[in-house]
Design an enzyme around this catalytic site. Sequence first.
Site, PDB file in Angstrom:
ATOM      1  N   ARG A 182      26.233  24.579  23.750  1.00 41.65           N
ATOM      2  CA  ARG A 182      26.422  25.962  24.209  1.00 41.65           C
ATOM      3  C   ARG A 182      27.408  26.738  23.339  1.00 41.65           C
ATOM      4  O   ARG A 182      28.446  26.241  22.953  1.00 41.65           O
ATOM      5  CB  ARG A 182      26.918  25.968  25.655  1.00 41.65           C
ATOM      6  CG  ARG A 182      27.254  27.386  26.114  1.00 41.65           C
ATOM      7  CD  ARG A 182      27.131  27.544  27.576  1.00 41.65           C
ATOM      8  NE  ARG A 182      28.266  26.986  28.278  1.00 41.65           N
ATOM      9  CZ  ARG A 182      28.397  27.081  29.608  1.00 41.65           C
ATOM     10  NH1 ARG A 182      27.459  27.647  30.331  1.00 41.65           N
ATOM     11  NH2 ARG A 182      29.453  26.555  30.179  1.00 41.65           N
ATOM     12  N   ARG A 222      33.296  27.256  24.154  1.00 38.10           N
ATOM     13  CA  ARG A 222      34.344  27.233  25.171  1.00 38.10           C
ATOM     14  C   ARG A 222      35.125  25.926  25.142  1.00 38.10           C
ATOM     15  O   ARG A 222      34.549  24.866  24.959  1.00 38.10           O
ATOM     16  CB  ARG A 222      33.710  27.395  26.565  1.00 38.10           C
ATOM     17  CG  ARG A 222      33.412  28.826  26.903  1.00 38.10           C
ATOM     18  CD  ARG A 222      32.541  28.992  28.122  1.00 38.10           C
ATOM     19  NE  ARG A 222      32.861  28.106  29.247  1.00 38.10           N
ATOM     20  CZ  ARG A 222      32.205  28.141  30.402  1.00 38.10           C
ATOM     21  NH1 ARG A 222      31.237  29.008  30.595  1.00 38.10           N
ATOM     22  NH2 ARG A 222      32.530  27.309  31.367  1.00 38.10           N
ATOM     23  N   LYS A 279      22.789  29.165  35.315  1.00 36.61           N
ATOM     24  CA  LYS A 279      23.060  30.215  36.311  1.00 36.61           C
ATOM     25  C   LYS A 279      23.382  31.548  35.645  1.00 36.61           C
ATOM     26  O   LYS A 279      22.836  32.585  36.003  1.00 36.61           O
ATOM     27  CB  LYS A 279      24.257  29.827  37.197  1.00 36.61           C
ATOM     28  CG  LYS A 279      24.066  28.545  37.978  1.00 36.61           C
ATOM     29  CD  LYS A 279      25.262  28.274  38.892  1.00 36.61           C
ATOM     30  CE  LYS A 279      26.568  28.009  38.180  1.00 36.61           C
ATOM     31  NZ  LYS A 279      26.654  26.714  37.492  1.00 36.61           N
ATOM     32  N   ARG A 311      33.802  18.127  34.668  1.00 38.35           N
ATOM     33  CA  ARG A 311      33.163  19.196  35.444  1.00 38.35           C
ATOM     34  C   ARG A 311      31.981  18.671  36.248  1.00 38.35           C
ATOM     35  O   ARG A 311      31.737  19.112  37.363  1.00 38.35           O
ATOM     36  CB  ARG A 311      32.724  20.335  34.517  1.00 38.35           C
ATOM     37  CG  ARG A 311      33.906  21.211  34.104  1.00 38.35           C
ATOM     38  CD  ARG A 311      33.631  21.960  32.841  1.00 38.35           C
ATOM     39  NE  ARG A 311      32.615  22.981  33.006  1.00 38.35           N
ATOM     40  CZ  ARG A 311      31.886  23.465  32.009  1.00 38.35           C
ATOM     41  NH1 ARG A 311      32.053  23.008  30.784  1.00 38.35           N
ATOM     42  NH2 ARG A 311      31.005  24.393  32.239  1.00 38.35           N
ATOM     43  N   ARG A 351      32.415  27.303  45.224  1.00 37.39           N
ATOM     44  CA  ARG A 351      32.293  26.004  44.578  1.00 37.39           C
ATOM     45  C   ARG A 351      32.852  24.893  45.458  1.00 37.39           C
ATOM     46  O   ARG A 351      32.838  23.733  45.050  1.00 37.39           O
ATOM     47  CB  ARG A 351      33.095  26.012  43.275  1.00 37.39           C
ATOM     48  CG  ARG A 351      32.257  26.043  42.002  1.00 37.39           C
ATOM     49  CD  ARG A 351      33.239  26.062  40.847  1.00 37.39           C
ATOM     50  NE  ARG A 351      32.646  25.720  39.580  1.00 37.39           N
ATOM     51  CZ  ARG A 351      32.126  26.618  38.742  1.00 37.39           C
ATOM     52  NH1 ARG A 351      32.063  27.876  39.069  1.00 37.39           N
ATOM     53  NH2 ARG A 351      31.659  26.220  37.584  1.00 37.39           N
TER      54      ARG A 351
HETATM   55  P1  ADP Z   1      29.906  26.788  34.461  1.00 34.80           P
HETATM   56  O1  ADP Z   1      28.942  27.679  35.176  1.00 34.80           O
HETATM   57  O2  ADP Z   1      29.492  26.491  33.081  1.00 34.80           O
HETATM   58  O3  ADP Z   1      30.290  25.598  35.254  1.00 34.80           O
HETATM   59  P2  ADP Z   1      31.910  28.797  34.927  1.00 34.80           P
HETATM   60  O4  ADP Z   1      31.970  29.773  33.820  1.00 34.80           O
HETATM   61  O5  ADP Z   1      31.253  29.202  36.206  1.00 34.80           O
HETATM   62  O6  ADP Z   1      31.294  27.491  34.327  1.00 34.80           O
HETATM   63  O7  ADP Z   1      33.390  28.327  35.317  1.00 34.80           O
HETATM   64  C1  ADP Z   1      34.271  27.804  34.368  1.00 34.80           C
HETATM   65  C2  ADP Z   1      35.509  27.223  35.043  1.00 34.80           C
HETATM   66  O8  ADP Z   1      36.192  28.237  35.810  1.00 34.80           O
HETATM   67  C3  ADP Z   1      35.239  26.107  36.054  1.00 34.80           C
HETATM   68  O9  ADP Z   1      35.098  24.840  35.459  1.00 34.80           O
HETATM   69  C4  ADP Z   1      36.515  26.201  36.925  1.00 34.80           C
HETATM   70  O10 ADP Z   1      37.623  25.619  36.292  1.00 34.80           O
HETATM   71  C5  ADP Z   1      36.769  27.698  37.000  1.00 34.80           C
HETATM   72  N1  ADP Z   1      36.076  28.265  38.174  1.00 34.80           N
HETATM   73  C6  ADP Z   1      35.021  29.118  38.142  1.00 34.80           C
HETATM   74  N2  ADP Z   1      34.612  29.428  39.399  1.00 34.80           N
HETATM   75  C7  ADP Z   1      35.435  28.748  40.241  1.00 34.80           C
HETATM   76  C8  ADP Z   1      35.531  28.617  41.657  1.00 34.80           C
HETATM   77  N3  ADP Z   1      34.678  29.252  42.468  1.00 34.80           N
HETATM   78  N4  ADP Z   1      36.524  27.839  42.167  1.00 34.80           N
HETATM   79  C9  ADP Z   1      37.375  27.197  41.379  1.00 34.80           C
HETATM   80  N5  ADP Z   1      37.336  27.252  40.035  1.00 34.80           N
HETATM   81  C10 ADP Z   1      36.379  28.020  39.460  1.00 34.80           C
END
Ligand code: ADP
Length: 209
Positions: A122, A155, A13, A166, A88
């Site tokens: 990554r 990360r 994404k 996740r 999410r």
């Molecule tokens: P990825 O796209 O690799 O899953 P992100 O960078 O979007 O990771 O998000 C990393 C972390 O940030 C998530 O695993 C979560 O803990 C937190 N996070 C991000 N967006 C949200 C959201 N909309 N609601 C709750 N937690 C979030």
Amino acid sequence: MKLIFLGPPGAGKGTLAVRAVDILKVQQISTGSIFRAAIAEETPLGLKVKSIIDAGKLVDDETTIALVKERLAKDDVKNGYILDGFPRTIPQAEALATFSTVEKVINFDIPDEGVLERLGGRQVCRKCGFNFHAIFNKPSKEGNCDHCGGEVYIRDDDKPEAVQKRLEVYRAQTAPLIDFYRAKGLLIDIDARPMVDEIVVNFKKALGI
Ligand code: ADP
Ligand code: ZN
């Protein structure tokens, strides 16, 4: 255009968002990046969410919704945005509908093996957020970003235990959004397995641009 990018962690994404921002001339809003910046700066938000994020869990809806609502109130997103990583959960999607009107939801379709392969290698630029990969897309100078020279790191939430968590969280809490938005007629499925250039072509075709 007001878009949501939906999909499991590691689906690409953020990588497509960087390209789409250029094509559509809109801002990318990545909740994950906002949280990581807050952690790096040790703000009250950062201190609150660090252990949650490192464990691969979701930040609570109330905190996340407030953050996005505030961000979407700014002038630079009046005509469009790409929401990357939000919503999410169903409550986040319901809240979003009360303060903004999304036009399309791009659903990144990828099997779990693909996710594990990508997150396993990554590497992310600390400064600009660009995603590299230890095998598929190495920085030309190890440890340094090709785009901004920033430090490239792994990360904490890309560690194997957190990745499994996740994926579980995605299946339980985020995947229901696929049907939620499909029922509203907003969903566009994109095969997330090809290399990014091919995905860009399919993305433009799907949007008719
Ligand atoms: P990825 O796209 O690799 O899953 P992100 O960078 O979007 O990771 O998000 C990393 C972390 O940030 C998530 O695993 C979560 O803990 C937190 N996070 C991000 N967006 C949200 C959201 N909309 N609601 C709750 N937690 C979030
Ligand atoms: Zn960089």
